[in-house]
Design an enzyme around this catalytic site. Structure first.
Site, PDB file in Angstrom:
ATOM      1  N   TYR A 149      46.049  57.221  41.472  1.00  0.00           N
ATOM      2  CA  TYR A 149      46.167  56.956  42.909  1.00  0.00           C
ATOM      3  C   TYR A 149      44.872  57.289  43.652  1.00  0.00           C
ATOM      4  O   TYR A 149      44.601  56.735  44.707  1.00  0.00           O
ATOM      5  CB  TYR A 149      47.300  57.788  43.521  1.00  0.00           C
ATOM      6  CG  TYR A 149      48.645  57.113  43.503  1.00  0.00           C
ATOM      7  CD1 TYR A 149      49.219  56.698  42.304  1.00  0.00           C
ATOM      8  CD2 TYR A 149      49.354  56.884  44.676  1.00  0.00           C
ATOM      9  CE1 TYR A 149      50.457  56.087  42.286  1.00  0.00           C
ATOM     10  CE2 TYR A 149      50.597  56.274  44.671  1.00  0.00           C
ATOM     11  CZ  TYR A 149      51.145  55.875  43.476  1.00  0.00           C
ATOM     12  OH  TYR A 149      52.372  55.269  43.465  1.00  0.00           O
ATOM     13  N   LYS A 200      51.419  59.598  28.445  1.00  0.00           N
ATOM     14  CA  LYS A 200      51.260  58.706  27.297  1.00  0.00           C
ATOM     15  C   LYS A 200      50.059  59.184  26.483  1.00  0.00           C
ATOM     16  O   LYS A 200      48.994  58.564  26.462  1.00  0.00           O
ATOM     17  CB  LYS A 200      51.133  57.243  27.740  1.00  0.00           C
ATOM     18  CG  LYS A 200      52.531  56.602  27.873  1.00  0.00           C
ATOM     19  CD  LYS A 200      52.520  55.134  28.161  1.00  0.00           C
ATOM     20  CE  LYS A 200      52.071  54.280  27.013  1.00  0.00           C
ATOM     21  NZ  LYS A 200      53.055  54.171  25.903  1.00  0.00           N
ATOM     22  N   ASP A 233      57.148  55.739  28.523  1.00  0.00           N
ATOM     23  CA  ASP A 233      58.018  54.579  28.285  1.00  0.00           C
ATOM     24  C   ASP A 233      59.354  55.017  27.692  1.00  0.00           C
ATOM     25  O   ASP A 233      60.424  54.560  28.101  1.00  0.00           O
ATOM     26  CB  ASP A 233      57.321  53.518  27.413  1.00  0.00           C
ATOM     27  CG  ASP A 233      56.736  54.095  26.120  1.00  0.00           C
ATOM     28  OD1 ASP A 233      56.653  55.331  25.988  1.00  0.00           O
ATOM     29  OD2 ASP A 233      56.367  53.292  25.238  1.00  0.00           O
ATOM     30  N   ASP A 257      55.987  58.094  40.090  1.00  0.00           N
ATOM     31  CA  ASP A 257      56.401  57.072  41.057  1.00  0.00           C
ATOM     32  C   ASP A 257      57.456  56.166  40.423  1.00  0.00           C
ATOM     33  O   ASP A 257      58.519  55.924  41.004  1.00  0.00           O
ATOM     34  CB  ASP A 257      55.170  56.267  41.484  1.00  0.00           C
ATOM     35  CG  ASP A 257      55.503  55.216  42.531  1.00  0.00           C
ATOM     36  OD1 ASP A 257      56.263  55.533  43.459  1.00  0.00           O
ATOM     37  OD2 ASP A 257      55.006  54.081  42.407  1.00  0.00           O
ATOM     38  N   ASP A 261      61.913  56.297  40.955  1.00  0.00           N
ATOM     39  CA  ASP A 261      62.716  55.163  41.438  1.00  0.00           C
ATOM     40  C   ASP A 261      63.859  54.888  40.471  1.00  0.00           C
ATOM     41  O   ASP A 261      64.986  54.610  40.875  1.00  0.00           O
ATOM     42  CB  ASP A 261      61.861  53.890  41.562  1.00  0.00           C
ATOM     43  CG  ASP A 261      61.336  53.680  42.982  1.00  0.00           C
ATOM     44  OD1 ASP A 261      61.127  54.683  43.694  1.00  0.00           O
ATOM     45  OD2 ASP A 261      61.126  52.512  43.374  1.00  0.00           O
TER      46      ASP A 261
HETATM   47  C1  IPM Z   1      56.578  56.744  46.940  1.00  0.00           C
HETATM   48  C2  IPM Z   1      56.044  55.437  47.458  1.00  0.00           C
HETATM   49  C3  IPM Z   1      54.568  55.613  47.763  1.00  0.00           C
HETATM   50  C4  IPM Z   1      53.871  55.886  46.448  1.00  0.00           C
HETATM   51  C5  IPM Z   1      53.910  54.463  48.523  1.00  0.00           C
HETATM   52  C6  IPM Z   1      54.623  54.134  49.805  1.00  0.00           C
HETATM   53  C7  IPM Z   1      52.457  54.759  48.800  1.00  0.00           C
HETATM   54  O1  IPM Z   1      56.311  54.421  46.555  1.00  0.00           O
HETATM   55  O2  IPM Z   1      56.445  57.763  47.650  1.00  0.00           O
HETATM   56  O3  IPM Z   1      57.135  56.765  45.849  1.00  0.00           O
HETATM   57  O4  IPM Z   1      53.545  54.952  45.693  1.00  0.00           O
HETATM   58  O5  IPM Z   1      53.643  57.063  46.173  1.00  0.00           O
HETATM   59 MG    MG Z   2      57.556  55.015  44.910  1.00  0.00          MG
END
Ligand code: IPM
Ligand code: MG
Length: 376
Positions: A149, A200, A233, A257, A261
């Site tokens: 990042y 990884k 993975d 990240d 999710d």
């Molecule tokens: C998160 C989001 C952020 C990230 C974006 C909005 C920059 O997806 O906080 O998970 O990728 O970190």
């Molecule tokens: Mg995210």
């Protein structure tokens, strides 16, 4: 009920609602804060500012220096969400997301805690079979200020032949790895004493270093915690195969990240997942901290009263726990949310047959009413 005492100095909170559904869910959290202030004597001093696209529209930048300064001065920041299709074509440094990334970087918020916990009432909203998620309680610790990042070099360049090349760099230092791993080990000590470190190392040198450093720290200081290692993975696969095998997962910025999710969906909806981003303790022992729901700005449903405010409310709950040492209040809030869900109220994202579909604000009001009932 607790009385407000002289020593109870107001906690300074900066509210950054942002874009899309950010302002809607922030409205509900204000209701809840107001309740804790009125009924429990927890004093808050609230400031509010623009961030992301909203800040760009007004000031031409996703985060002004003045707002950054307010964030640095606050005891904690409560963040909504940023981004939207309207801003897709902006230059990179003006994109709404840069506002959030700059806050994370400048506040030094290297440890991102993303708990994925399943409410009993929502077991059927998970895309997995009930038995796989009943009682699920995972804590993902995501490194937040390093890795790909922020790594240099980065950019898009044009090669001599006219072809273009995009570059990002995955880079981690010993310190960056050890400090986030330490947070994971400390958390594990208050939980089931298990940490799974994810990288990884089979293809990335930064992953090899990650594994070596986590191992070394473990041997030196945390051998009471059980440590395992997993490739990212495989971890994605294990999260949907048998999620309850995990207690604390620690991983880098990008894998964190993605995996968070994925873990969010185990709980039924991205609208249910809060997060805390913490810095190193300062000389006064306090950590800089920002709390935000894991869901984004969801521009497609913004302004329609469809958003689920629970991730935002639970982010405030994490603030009560981690910044203000008020586990009691956070438990009260969790309890109220659980009972409202058990009572059958659902926002659209977690709607199920036989339940009552309610708007963002009705969900917020109902949770406050439940807090009231329990405190009566
Ligand atoms: C998160 C989001 C952020 C990230 C974006 C909005 C920059 O997806 O906080 O998970 O990728 O970190
Ligand atoms: Mg995210």
């Amino acid at each position: 009920m607790m009385a407000r005492s002289e020593t109870d100095t107001p906690r300074r909170i900066l509210l950054l609602p942002g874009d899309g559904i950010g302002p809607e869910v922030m409205r509900e959290v204000r209701r809840v804060m107001d309740w804790f202030a009125r009924r429990q004597g927890i004093a808050f001093e609230l400031q509010e500012a623009l961030v992301g696209g909203a800040s760009y529209d007004r000031h031409g930048t996703p985060l002004t220096d003045a707002t950054l300064e307010q964030a640095l001065q606050a005891d904690a920041v409560l963040f909504g969400a940023v981004g939207g299709p309207k801003y897709d074509d902006l230059a990179f440094d003006q994109k709404p997301e840069r506002g959030l990334l700059r806050l994370r970087k400048e506040l030094g918020l290297f440890a991102n805690l993303r708990p994925a916990k399943v409410f009993d009432a929502l077991i059927d909203s998970s895309s997995l079979k009930p038995d796989l998620v009943r009682g699920l309680d995972i804590m993902i610790v995501r490194e937040l200020t390093g890795g790909i990042y922020f790594g240099e070099p980065r950019g898009i360049e044009t090669l001599p032949g006219g072809e273009r090349r995009g570059i990002n760099t995955q880079v981690y230092t010993t310190t960056e790895i050890r400090r986030v791993a330490a947070v994971a080990f400390e958390l594990a000590r208050k939980r089931q004493h298990r940490v799974c470190s994810v990288e990884k190392a089979n293809v990335m040198e930064s992953g090899v270093l990650w594994r070596e450093e986590v191992k070394a720290l473990h041997e030196a200081e945390y051998s009471d915690v059980e440590l395992s290692h997993m490739y990212a993975d495989n971890c994605a696969m294990q999260l949907v195969r048998e999620p309850k095998q995990f207690d604390v997962i620690v991983t880098d910025n990008l894998f964190g990240d993605l995996l968070s999710d994925c873990a969010a969906m185990l709980t039924g909806s991205l609208g249910m997942l809060p997060s805390a981003s913490l810095g190193a303790p300062g000389s006064d022992g306090k950590r800089k901290a920002l709390y935000e729901p894991v869901h984004g700005s969801a521009p497609d449903i913004a302004g329609k009263g469809l958003a689920n405010p629970i991730a935002m409310l639970q982010s405030f709950g994490m603030m009560l726990r981690y910044s203000f040492d008020r586990d009691d209040a956070a438990d009260q809030l969790d309890g109220a949310i659980g009972r409202v869900l058990a009572g059958g109220l659902r926002t659209a994202d977690i709607m199920q047959d036989g339940m009552a579909k309610v708007s963002t604000s009705v969900m917020g009001e109902s949770i406050v009413r439940e807090l009231d009932k329990a405190a009566a």
